[in-house]
Design a protein around this motif. Structure first.
Motif, PDB file in Angstrom:
ATOM      1  N   LYS A  46       0.815  -1.215   0.000  1.00 37.69           N
ATOM      2  CA  LYS A  46       0.000   0.000   0.000  1.00 37.69           C
ATOM      3  C   LYS A  46       0.849   1.265   0.000  1.00 37.69           C
ATOM      4  O   LYS A  46       0.349   2.355  -0.301  1.00 37.69           O
ATOM      5  CB  LYS A  46      -0.948   0.005   1.202  1.00 37.69           C
ATOM      6  N   SER A  48       3.615   1.305  -1.850  1.00 38.44           N
ATOM      7  CA  SER A  48       4.362   1.232  -3.105  1.00 38.44           C
ATOM      8  C   SER A  48       4.016   2.389  -4.041  1.00 38.44           C
ATOM      9  O   SER A  48       2.890   2.902  -4.048  1.00 38.44           O
ATOM     10  CB  SER A  48       4.062  -0.099  -3.813  1.00 38.44           C
ATOM     11  N   LYS A  49       4.979   2.774  -4.850  1.00 42.76           N
ATOM     12  CA  LYS A  49       4.755   3.821  -5.850  1.00 42.76           C
ATOM     13  C   LYS A  49       4.079   3.268  -7.089  1.00 42.76           C
ATOM     14  O   LYS A  49       3.588   4.030  -7.925  1.00 42.76           O
ATOM     15  CB  LYS A  49       6.093   4.477  -6.224  1.00 42.76           C
ATOM     16  N   ASN A  50       4.075   1.938  -7.198  1.00 46.08           N
ATOM     17  CA  ASN A  50       3.425   1.279  -8.325  1.00 46.08           C
ATOM     18  C   ASN A  50       1.910   1.270  -8.101  1.00 46.08           C
ATOM     19  O   ASN A  50       1.422   0.702  -7.119  1.00 46.08           O
ATOM     20  CB  ASN A  50       3.956  -0.149  -8.466  1.00 46.08           C
ATOM     21  N   LYS A  51       1.158   1.876  -8.992  1.00 49.57           N
ATOM     22  CA  LYS A  51      -0.289   2.006  -8.823  1.00 49.57           C
ATOM     23  C   LYS A  51      -0.990   0.658  -8.796  1.00 49.57           C
ATOM     24  O   LYS A  51      -1.959   0.460  -8.059  1.00 49.57           O
ATOM     25  CB  LYS A  51      -0.878   2.876  -9.933  1.00 49.57           C
ATOM     26  N   PHE A  52      -0.526  -0.285  -9.622  1.00 49.90           N
ATOM     27  CA  PHE A  52      -1.159  -1.603  -9.663  1.00 49.90           C
ATOM     28  C   PHE A  52      -0.993  -2.336  -8.344  1.00 49.90           C
ATOM     29  O   PHE A  52      -1.943  -2.890  -7.791  1.00 49.90           O
ATOM     30  CB  PHE A  52      -0.571  -2.442 -10.805  1.00 49.90           C
ATOM     31  N   ARG A  54      -0.207  -1.041  -5.395  1.00 56.88           N
ATOM     32  CA  ARG A  54      -0.918  -0.302  -4.347  1.00 56.88           C
ATOM     33  C   ARG A  54      -2.425  -0.533  -4.430  1.00 56.88           C
ATOM     34  O   ARG A  54      -3.100  -0.740  -3.419  1.00 56.88           O
ATOM     35  CB  ARG A  54      -0.598   1.188  -4.469  1.00 56.88           C
ATOM     36  N   GLY A  55      -2.949  -0.555  -5.651  1.00 57.75           N
ATOM     37  CA  GLY A  55      -4.379  -0.772  -5.836  1.00 57.75           C
ATOM     38  C   GLY A  55      -4.812  -2.176  -5.464  1.00 57.75           C
ATOM     39  O   GLY A  55      -5.856  -2.370  -4.824  1.00 57.75           O
ATOM     40  N   SER A  58      -4.792  -2.539  -1.692  1.00 59.26           N
ATOM     41  CA  SER A  58      -5.839  -1.676  -1.129  1.00 59.26           C
ATOM     42  C   SER A  58      -7.201  -2.342  -1.245  1.00 59.26           C
ATOM     43  O   SER A  58      -8.009  -2.308  -0.312  1.00 59.26           O
ATOM     44  CB  SER A  58      -5.854  -0.318  -1.829  1.00 59.26           C
TER      45      SER A  58
END
Length: 220
Positions: A46, A48-52, A54-55, A58
């Motif tokens: 959560k 992480s700078k990686n959106k995938f 982190r998403g 989450s």
């Protein structure tokens, strides 16, 4: 006098309940160990700078925290194991997975909050020493964050221990299931349930007292 005490309905139920308590503690300890691994990955994910990444984590956290553990246990035992993959897993295994998945979501927030609470200067100090981002996390941030995680992780142990009480619906032979089996035969419902509560308190109260002492010692 001693014989009279030992012959009471309260004491006679103890051998059955202690057998169930062993299962309860086993599920809690193993489930929390796995939950700590899942929660650490989720908590760091959560951040992480990686959106995938982190998403993904989450969504996992929100879905698990937004549904009751009883529904999760039923879903794992009947829905996933039987209907989805057609594999009959034991009720014990289903209970361990349910605790691991459920606790992992809450531990993720503990991890995320603890790491986030570390001063940003610590990150900068690590980078200025020539450490990579992963090395900074491993050697500087994580040790400090873990210290702050200990009290809430102890509280999660107590929560997960009590959560196992719902697993009797999937025939886990925990302390609650054994209590039901006992009082369905003896009809000593009140006495048996009093002993169930006392057994839980014998674990949760010392744990809470130890956590309070540890929190003062660690000064967190």
């Amino acid at each position: 006098m001693i014989y009279t005490i030992m012959d009471t309905a309260y004491i006679k139920s103890l051998p059955f309940l202690i057998d169930g308590l062993k299962i309860t503690l086993s599920i809690t300890v193993i489930g929390l160990f796995l939950g700590m691994i899942i929660g650490s990955l989720a908590g760091l994910g959560k951040l992480s700078k990686n959106k995938f990444i982190r998403g993904f984590w989450s969504v996992y956290v929100e879905v698990v925290r937004g549904t009751p553990i009883l529904a999760q246990a039923l879903f794992l035992y009947y829905g996933v194991s039987e209907d989805l993959i057609g594999l009959n897993i034991s009720s014990f295994t289903a209970g361990v997975i349910a605790i691991a998945v459920n606790a992992g979501a809450y531990i993720a927030e503990i991890v995320r909050g603890a790491v986030y609470s570390i001063d940003k200067g610590q990150h900068e100090a690590g980078r200025s020493m020539g450490l990579t981002e992963k090395q900074t996390m491993r050697y500087i941030i994580w040790p400090q964050a873990f210290k702050r995680m200990i009290p809430p992780l102890g509280n999660q142990f107590i929560i997960s221990l009590k959560d196992t009480s719902v697993f009797s619906v999937i025939v886990v032979h925990d302390v609650v299931f054994m209590a039901k089996e006992y009082y369905n035969t003896t009809f000593e419902i009140f006495e048996t349930l009093v002993m169930v509560c006392l057994l839980y308190l014998c674990i949760t109260i010392p744990t809470a007292l130890y956590l309070n002492r540890l929190e003062r010692k660690l000064d967190v």
